[in-house]
Structure formats: structure tokens, C-alpha cells
Design a protein around this motif. Structure first.
Motif, PDB file in Angstrom:
ATOM      1  N   VAL A   8       0.862  -1.180   0.000  1.00 32.68           N
ATOM      2  CA  VAL A   8       0.000   0.000   0.000  1.00 32.68           C
ATOM      3  C   VAL A   8       0.897   1.227   0.000  1.00 32.68           C
ATOM      4  CG1 VAL A   8      -1.536   1.401   1.445  1.00 32.68           C
ATOM      5  CG2 VAL A   8      -2.031  -1.014   1.100  1.00 32.68           C
ATOM      6  N   ILE A   9       0.577   2.195  -0.857  1.00 35.94           N
ATOM      7  CA  ILE A   9       1.326   3.453  -0.910  1.00 35.94           C
ATOM      8  C   ILE A   9       0.416   4.585  -0.439  1.00 35.94           C
ATOM      9  CG2 ILE A   9       2.508   5.125  -2.389  1.00 35.94           C
ATOM     10  CD1 ILE A   9       3.089   2.874  -4.348  1.00 35.94           C
ATOM     11  N   ALA A  10       0.912   5.418   0.474  1.00 36.58           N
ATOM     12  CA  ALA A  10       0.124   6.556   0.956  1.00 36.58           C
ATOM     13  C   ALA A  10       0.949   7.836   0.885  1.00 36.58           C
ATOM     14  CB  ALA A  10      -0.342   6.311   2.386  1.00 36.58           C
ATOM     15  N   ASP A  11       0.516   8.738   0.007  1.00 36.36           N
ATOM     16  CA  ASP A  11       1.153  10.040  -0.146  1.00 36.36           C
ATOM     17  C   ASP A  11       0.148  10.942  -0.849  1.00 36.36           C
ATOM     18  OD1 ASP A  11       4.187  11.347  -0.223  1.00 36.36           O
ATOM     19  OD2 ASP A  11       2.888  12.124  -1.796  1.00 36.36           O
ATOM     20  N   ASP A  12       0.122  12.227  -0.496  1.00 34.64           N
ATOM     21  CA  ASP A  12      -0.894  13.106  -1.078  1.00 34.64           C
ATOM     22  C   ASP A  12      -0.457  13.741  -2.402  1.00 34.64           C
ATOM     23  OD1 ASP A  12       0.990  14.644   0.229  1.00 34.64           O
ATOM     24  OD2 ASP A  12      -0.419  16.134   0.951  1.00 34.64           O
ATOM     25  N   HIS A  13       0.660  13.274  -2.975  1.00 36.71           N
ATOM     26  CA  HIS A  13       1.109  13.765  -4.277  1.00 36.71           C
ATOM     27  C   HIS A  13       0.936  12.659  -5.319  1.00 36.71           C
ATOM     28  CE1 HIS A  13       3.185  16.480  -1.439  1.00 36.71           C
ATOM     29  NE2 HIS A  13       2.983  17.379  -2.386  1.00 36.71           N
ATOM     30  N   PRO A  14      -0.065  12.773  -6.189  1.00 34.55           N
ATOM     31  CA  PRO A  14      -0.363  11.695  -7.142  1.00 34.55           C
ATOM     32  C   PRO A  14       0.781  11.363  -8.091  1.00 34.55           C
ATOM     33  CG  PRO A  14      -1.668  13.677  -7.622  1.00 34.55           C
ATOM     34  CD  PRO A  14      -1.039  13.890  -6.304  1.00 34.55           C
ATOM     35  N   GLY A  19       4.995   7.425  -9.783  1.00 35.07           N
ATOM     36  CA  GLY A  19       6.388   7.047  -9.987  1.00 35.07           C
ATOM     37  C   GLY A  19       6.798   5.874  -9.114  1.00 35.07           C
ATOM     38  N   LEU A  20       6.343   5.897  -7.854  1.00 38.50           N
ATOM     39  CA  LEU A  20       6.668   4.810  -6.940  1.00 38.50           C
ATOM     40  C   LEU A  20       6.017   3.505  -7.394  1.00 38.50           C
ATOM     41  CD1 LEU A  20       6.255   6.661  -3.523  1.00 38.50           C
ATOM     42  CD2 LEU A  20       8.382   6.087  -4.687  1.00 38.50           C
ATOM     43  N   ARG A  21       4.776   3.605  -7.826  1.00 40.29           N
ATOM     44  CA  ARG A  21       4.059   2.412  -8.286  1.00 40.29           C
ATOM     45  C   ARG A  21       4.761   1.787  -9.490  1.00 40.29           C
ATOM     46  NH1 ARG A  21      -2.191   1.442  -8.033  1.00 40.29           N
ATOM     47  NH2 ARG A  21      -2.216  -0.725  -8.723  1.00 40.29           N
ATOM     48  N   GLN A  22       5.153   2.624 -10.436  1.00 39.41           N
ATOM     49  CA  GLN A  22       5.839   2.123 -11.625  1.00 39.41           C
ATOM     50  C   GLN A  22       7.163   1.460 -11.260  1.00 39.41           C
ATOM     51  OE1 GLN A  22       6.030   5.652 -14.068  1.00 39.41           O
ATOM     52  NE2 GLN A  22       4.090   5.201 -15.101  1.00 39.41           N
ATOM     53  N   ARG A  31       3.178  -6.225  -6.118  1.00 41.91           N
ATOM     54  CA  ARG A  31       1.915  -5.665  -6.598  1.00 41.91           C
ATOM     55  C   ARG A  31       1.449  -4.581  -5.638  1.00 41.91           C
ATOM     56  NH1 ARG A  31      -3.752  -7.340  -6.387  1.00 41.91           N
ATOM     57  NH2 ARG A  31      -3.144  -9.010  -4.968  1.00 41.91           N
ATOM     58  N   VAL A  32       1.219  -3.370  -6.153  1.00 41.52           N
ATOM     59  CA  VAL A  32       0.645  -2.293  -5.347  1.00 41.52           C
ATOM     60  C   VAL A  32      -0.860  -2.511  -5.310  1.00 41.52           C
ATOM     61  CG1 VAL A  32       0.268   0.198  -5.157  1.00 41.52           C
ATOM     62  CG2 VAL A  32       2.493  -0.673  -5.922  1.00 41.52           C
ATOM     63  N   VAL A  33      -1.386  -2.796  -4.118  1.00 43.85           N
ATOM     64  CA  VAL A  33      -2.803  -3.168  -3.993  1.00 43.85           C
ATOM     65  C   VAL A  33      -3.698  -1.980  -3.670  1.00 43.85           C
ATOM     66  CG1 VAL A  33      -2.298  -5.548  -3.366  1.00 43.85           C
ATOM     67  CG2 VAL A  33      -2.460  -3.812  -1.556  1.00 43.85           C
ATOM     68  N   TYR A  34      -3.086  -0.837  -3.274  1.00 45.44           N
ATOM     69  CA  TYR A  34      -3.919   0.332  -2.951  1.00 45.44           C
ATOM     70  C   TYR A  34      -3.050   1.572  -2.887  1.00 45.44           C
ATOM     71  CZ  TYR A  34      -7.857   2.867  -0.905  1.00 45.44           C
ATOM     72  OH  TYR A  34      -8.901   3.747  -0.706  1.00 45.44           O
ATOM     73  N   VAL A 111      12.120   7.262  -5.771  1.00 47.11           N
ATOM     74  CA  VAL A 111      11.917   6.291  -6.848  1.00 47.11           C
ATOM     75  C   VAL A 111      13.102   5.339  -6.962  1.00 47.11           C
ATOM     76  CG1 VAL A 111      11.579   6.038  -9.337  1.00 47.11           C
ATOM     77  CG2 VAL A 111      10.345   7.810  -8.101  1.00 47.11           C
ATOM     78  N   THR A 112      14.322   5.857  -6.805  1.00 46.95           N
ATOM     79  CA  THR A 112      15.503   5.000  -6.937  1.00 46.95           C
ATOM     80  C   THR A 112      15.750   4.162  -5.686  1.00 46.95           C
ATOM     81  OG1 THR A 112      16.895   6.850  -6.226  1.00 46.95           O
ATOM     82  CG2 THR A 112      16.657   6.508  -8.588  1.00 46.95           C
ATOM     83  N   ASP A 113      15.383   4.676  -4.514  1.00 51.16           N
ATOM     84  CA  ASP A 113      15.680   3.973  -3.254  1.00 51.16           C
ATOM     85  C   ASP A 113      14.647   2.920  -2.877  1.00 51.16           C
ATOM     86  OD1 ASP A 113      18.008   5.314  -2.852  1.00 51.16           O
ATOM     87  OD2 ASP A 113      17.321   6.514  -1.150  1.00 51.16           O
ATOM     88  N   LEU A 114      13.396   3.090  -3.304  1.00 53.95           N
ATOM     89  CA  LEU A 114      12.322   2.266  -2.753  1.00 53.95           C
ATOM     90  C   LEU A 114      12.484   0.787  -3.053  1.00 53.95           C
ATOM     91  CD1 LEU A 114       9.820   2.085  -1.106  1.00 53.95           C
ATOM     92  CD2 LEU A 114       8.451   2.695  -3.111  1.00 53.95           C
ATOM     93  N   VAL A 115      12.819   0.419  -4.286  1.00 51.02           N
ATOM     94  CA  VAL A 115      12.973  -0.999  -4.624  1.00 51.02           C
ATOM     95  C   VAL A 115      14.101  -1.616  -3.802  1.00 51.02           C
ATOM     96  CG1 VAL A 115      13.535  -2.634  -6.454  1.00 51.02           C
ATOM     97  CG2 VAL A 115      12.021  -0.709  -6.936  1.00 51.02           C
TER      98      VAL A 115
END
Length: 218
Positions: A8-14, A19-22, A31-34, A111-115
Motif C-alpha cells: 500500500v502506498i500513501a502520499d498526497d502527491h499523485p 512514480g513509486l508504483r511504476q 503488486r501495489v494493492v492500494y 523512486v531509486t531507493d524504494l525498490v
């Protein structure tokens, strides 16, 4: 075939969420479920979907990341939390790790750090953005002890000033209450910021907003 890792990703900037989802879903095992744009929605989704990982912004509408984590802990949910933030202050990083957050990523590198962060977390390792790695190293050296809090480096006078800052007093009001000059108050504020490792015009106010309980318990 193994079950995909649910996030689940939570941030108020779509755009950031996109970018994070991709970045995450470039790995077929994730899989991003929400996606949520506020803390209340994030908490509801975590409770309903019980994802493996929740990526949360510290500052969100309705409920911040720290509040969401505290609720996750209180309810005994097993979702692993990764924080997403602009805050680089050591006290805030330590507070997050003390609450059981496994990853702490700066938005400038998100985006680069999350994975990479997700990979570390799955191995049972904490992860912070590279520019904050010294904080994690210092924490490991002292065993994550709360007694090593930077607040303990402040003098009694500095603590008194910091508590009044937390009450949103101006430098003039602080000076009047403590019977010291405005120049002395501002010197204390500068010394406090230096000892806590925070910078910026409003950094001290942000710090006290997040750490108010600890400031009054020192």
C-alpha cells in the motif's frame, strides 16, 4: 508460483505515487494493492487488505505517518512500514525506527531507493537513504538506545527554551518568560538546532511538532 508481495502506498502527491508504483511494479513479484492520499484512508486500507508492506508519507492530511504506525502497532497488524519523507533530522529518523519502521526514504531519492529498500526489508534489514546512513551507523553502535537521544545533549536552559517553542511562543515571549534577552533566546535556538542536527527557517517548529511528547518528558 509464489504470491506477489502486496504494498500500500500513501502520499498526497499523485505524481509521486505514480512514480513509486511504476518503480515497484517493474518487479513482477510486487503488486501495489492500494494508493491512499491521506492517513485515514491508508489506515483503513491496511486494516482491510493487510498488505505485506505500507509505504507512508510522514506528513499527510487527516493522519500523519507516525499516527498510522502507532495505530498499526496498537492493533497488532504485521504490515511492515517504510517511511517516505523530506525530514533529514536524526531525532525524527530515530523516532521512526524506535516505533518499528523498517525503512526511511527521502523523497528526493524515493523512486531509486524504494525498490532497494523493499529488498533490504525482506531480508530483515533496516534501510535509510544513503545520505542518512551515518545516522543508522551511530544507532547500531549504541544498540538503538533511547538514552542516546540528542535531547540529552541540551542544557537545562535550552530545554526550557525548546519547551516554550513547542508552545508556539515567540522569541520575545520566551525572553519575557525566562527573563533573558531576545538575543540570548535566539542564541539558544541556534545552539539547539545545531545539537539536534536540524536546519532551515521552520525546521525547529517542525521538529517540536513531531517530538513534543519527548521534549516534555526529558
Amino acid at each position: 508460483m509464489s504470491k506477489p508481495l502486496s504494498i500500500v502506498i500513501a502520499d498526497d502527491h499523485p505524481l509521486l505515487r505514480k512514480g513509486l508504483r511504476q518503480a515497484l511494479e517493474s518487479d513482477r513479484g510486487i503488486r501495489v494493492v492500494y494508493e491512499a492520499d491521506n492517513g485515514d484512508d491508508a489506515l483503513e486500507a491496511i486494516g482491510r487488505l493487510r498488505p505485506d508492506i505500507a509505504v507512508l508519507d510522514i506528513e499527510m492530511p487527516k493522519r500523519g505517518g507516525f499516527e498510522v504506525v502507532e495505530e498499526i502497532n496498537a492493533r497488532g497488524w504485521e504490515t511492515v512500514v517504510i517511511f517516505l519523507t523530506m525530514y533529514k533530522e536524526e531525532m525524527i529518523v530515530n523516532k521512526a525506527l524506535d516505533l518499528g519502521v523498517w525503512g526511511y526514504i527521502l523523497k528526493e531519492n524515493a523512486v531509486t531507493d524504494l525498490v532497494q529498500c523493499v529488498s533490504h526489508v525482506l531480508q530483515g534489514k533496516h534501510f535509510v537513504s544513503s545520505s542518512l546512513s551515518d545516522i543508522l551507523l551511530r544507532r547500531r553502535k549504541r544498540g538503538g538506545s533511547l538514552s542516546a537521544s540528542p535531547l540529552n545533549a541540551l542544557t537545562k536552559s535550552e530545554i526550557a527554551v525548546l519547551r516554550l517553542v513547542a508552545e508556539l511562543k515567540t522569541s520575545r515571549q520566551i525572553g519575557d518568560q525566562l527573563h533573558i534577552s531576545i538575543k540570548t533566546v535566539n542564541n539558544h535556538r541556534s545552539n539547539i538546532a545545531a545539537k539536534l542536527g536540524i536546519r532551515g527557517a521552520h525546521a525547529l517548529l517542525k521538529f517540536v511538532a513531531i517530538n513534543k511528547e519527548k521534549i516534555f518528558s526529558v
